[in-house]
Design an enzyme around this catalytic site. Structure first.
Site, PDB file in Angstrom:
ATOM      1  N   ARG A   1       0.852  -1.189   0.000  1.00 17.77           N
ATOM      2  CA  ARG A   1       0.000   0.000   0.000  1.00 17.77           C
ATOM      3  C   ARG A   1       0.885   1.234   0.000  1.00 17.77           C
ATOM      4  O   ARG A   1       2.081   1.151   0.262  1.00 17.77           O
ATOM      5  CB  ARG A   1      -0.914   0.009   1.236  1.00 17.77           C
ATOM      6  CG  ARG A   1      -0.154  -0.066   2.556  1.00 17.77           C
ATOM      7  CD  ARG A   1      -0.951   0.460   3.746  1.00 17.77           C
ATOM      8  NE  ARG A   1      -2.281  -0.031   3.949  1.00 17.77           N
ATOM      9  CZ  ARG A   1      -2.611  -1.112   4.657  1.00 17.77           C
ATOM     10  NH1 ARG A   1      -1.673  -1.849   5.207  1.00 17.77           N
ATOM     11  NH2 ARG A   1      -3.871  -1.465   4.825  1.00 17.77           N
TER      12      ARG A   1
ATOM     13  N   GLU B   1       5.859   5.374  17.864  1.00 19.35           N
ATOM     14  CA  GLU B   1       5.462   6.279  18.941  1.00 19.35           C
ATOM     15  C   GLU B   1       6.503   6.307  20.059  1.00 19.35           C
ATOM     16  O   GLU B   1       7.238   5.342  20.266  1.00 19.35           O
ATOM     17  CB  GLU B   1       4.129   5.825  19.578  1.00 19.35           C
ATOM     18  CG  GLU B   1       2.956   5.828  18.653  1.00 19.35           C
ATOM     19  CD  GLU B   1       3.030   4.723  17.617  1.00 19.35           C
ATOM     20  OE1 GLU B   1       3.547   3.638  17.941  1.00 19.35           O
ATOM     21  OE2 GLU B   1       2.610   4.964  16.475  1.00 19.35           O
TER      22      GLU B   1
ATOM     23  N   ASN C   1       4.395  -6.400  17.215  1.00 21.73           N
ATOM     24  CA  ASN C   1       5.251  -5.990  18.333  1.00 21.73           C
ATOM     25  C   ASN C   1       4.358  -5.369  19.404  1.00 21.73           C
ATOM     26  O   ASN C   1       3.276  -4.874  19.098  1.00 21.73           O
ATOM     27  CB  ASN C   1       6.283  -4.952  17.857  1.00 21.73           C
ATOM     28  CG  ASN C   1       5.624  -3.733  17.208  1.00 21.73           C
ATOM     29  OD1 ASN C   1       5.320  -3.734  16.016  1.00 21.73           O
ATOM     30  ND2 ASN C   1       5.379  -2.710  17.995  1.00 21.73           N
TER      31      ASN C   1
HETATM   32  I1  8IG Z   1       4.438  -3.338  12.126  1.00 27.15           I
HETATM   33  O1  8IG Z   1       4.332  -0.097  17.097  1.00 27.15           O
HETATM   34  C1  8IG Z   1       4.116  -1.731  13.218  1.00 27.15           C
HETATM   35  N1  8IG Z   1       3.623  -0.638  12.683  1.00 27.15           N
HETATM   36  N2  8IG Z   1       2.638   3.385  14.718  1.00 27.15           N
HETATM   37  N3  8IG Z   1       3.491   1.633  15.931  1.00 27.15           N
HETATM   38  C2  8IG Z   1       3.080   2.144  14.748  1.00 27.15           C
HETATM   39  N4  8IG Z   1       3.084   1.476  13.616  1.00 27.15           N
HETATM   40  C3  8IG Z   1       3.523   0.225  13.670  1.00 27.15           C
HETATM   41  C4  8IG Z   1       3.971  -0.381  14.830  1.00 27.15           C
HETATM   42  C5  8IG Z   1       3.955   0.363  16.030  1.00 27.15           C
HETATM   43  N5  8IG Z   1       4.348  -1.625  14.531  1.00 27.15           N
END
Ligand code: 8IG
Length: 281
Positions: A101, A202, A244
């Site tokens: 995407r 973040e 994660n």
């Molecule tokens: I894969 O922990 C993935 N994409 N914002 N935060 C944000 N986007 C993500 C994360 C995450 N893990």
């Protein structure tokens, strides 16, 4: 003498251009290259979901993104820069599977972000499955856990809709499709997905903010696409793969490798989920 101008770097840059017309052009190319006048269901494969495409069904055509108006190559490692036309069992129906995407953080603008969704609708799709990889805010969701999106927080401060386009977002993520997903995989939980702009993950404080606002999942995609999908009348299923634990929820730092590994580990469960759900929609 005729002069040929080089193609514009971003076909969405001209504010006077019509994004729905470009989506119709893209759909015409997909119909020609796939040999299917229409498609029925679209899937967008996010981080960790790449390996599930083969489980959805037999690929009947693979079309490089750069051959389709308004699309471009993948920007993220582990994403496929192609779309596929896939047979849905022996129903005669077809799924249009996007291997990647366009993310908002790429800076191509919101029109580019939702071009796949609009193109899917233009090919005839009635439903779209938006998948993503994301951070989880609930400790019980180990990396590799798929979670159904029940609702979202769009924290990007933007919208794919232009002008006085007042679209209702009640039940944006279809209760009917979530029920079908739970029939297939009764262990599935649901959560609220918050889209941050990215591309940085973040801070722990931002994760706590999102939690207090009601988020269970944090990521960098999906909400703008879901809004655009509702606008063009698609029924939406959103599925996040927790790759994660979000920053500060787990003591270890975040890495993209972890994301890819969680996808590998979850591929069988996620692939079966998508295949069965697509067959029943
Ligand atoms: I894969 O922990 C993935 N994409 N914002 N935060 C944000 N986007 C993500 C994360 C995450 N893990």
């Amino acid at each position: 003498m005729t002069t040929t101008l080089p193609p514009a770097a971003n076909p969405f840059d001209d504010p006077a251009s019509d994004p729905l017309a470009l989506a119709a052009e893209a759909a015409a190319v997909i119909a020609e290259r796939s040999g299917a006048a229409t498609h029925d269901i679209a899937l967008v494969l996010g981080s960790g979901w790449g390996q599930t495409a083969d489980l959805v069904g037999q690929t009947l055509a693979t079309i490089p993104n750069e051959d389709v108006p308004g699309f471009h190559r993948a920007a993220v490692a582990g994403h496929s820069g192609a779309m596929r036309s896939v047979a849905i069992g022996d129903t005669g129906r077809r799924a249009l599977v996007f291997g990647t995407r366009t993310h908002f953080y790429e800076g191509r603008g919101v029109r580019a972000v939702v071009h796949g969704v609009r193109t899917a609708a233009a090919t005839g799709c009635r439903a779209i499955v938006l998948t993503n990889g994301c951070g989880g805010l609930r400790e019980e969701w180990a990396p590799g856990t798929p979670v159904l999106i029940r609702d979202h927080l769009n924290l990007t401060a933007t919208s794919p809709l232009e002008g006085a386009t007042f679209v209702d977002l009640t039940d944006l993520y279809s209760a009917r499709l979530r029920a079908i997903a739970k029939e297939v995989d009764p262990g599935l939980d649901e959560g609220v997905y918050a889209q941050f702009r990215g591309p940085q993950y973040e801070t722990p404080a931002e994760v706590q903010m999102a939690k207090r606002l009601g988020a269970d999942l944090v990521g960098m995609s999906t909400t703008l696409e879901a809004i655009a999908a509702r606008h063009v009348g698609l029924e939406i299923l959103g599925v996040s793969l927790v790759t994660n634990l979000a920053a500060g929820i787990s003591p270890t730092a975040l890495s993209h490798e972890e994301v890819l590994e969680a996808g590998q580990a979850a591929a069988a469960r996620c692939g079966r989920l998508l295949a069965e759900v697509v067959g029943r929609i």
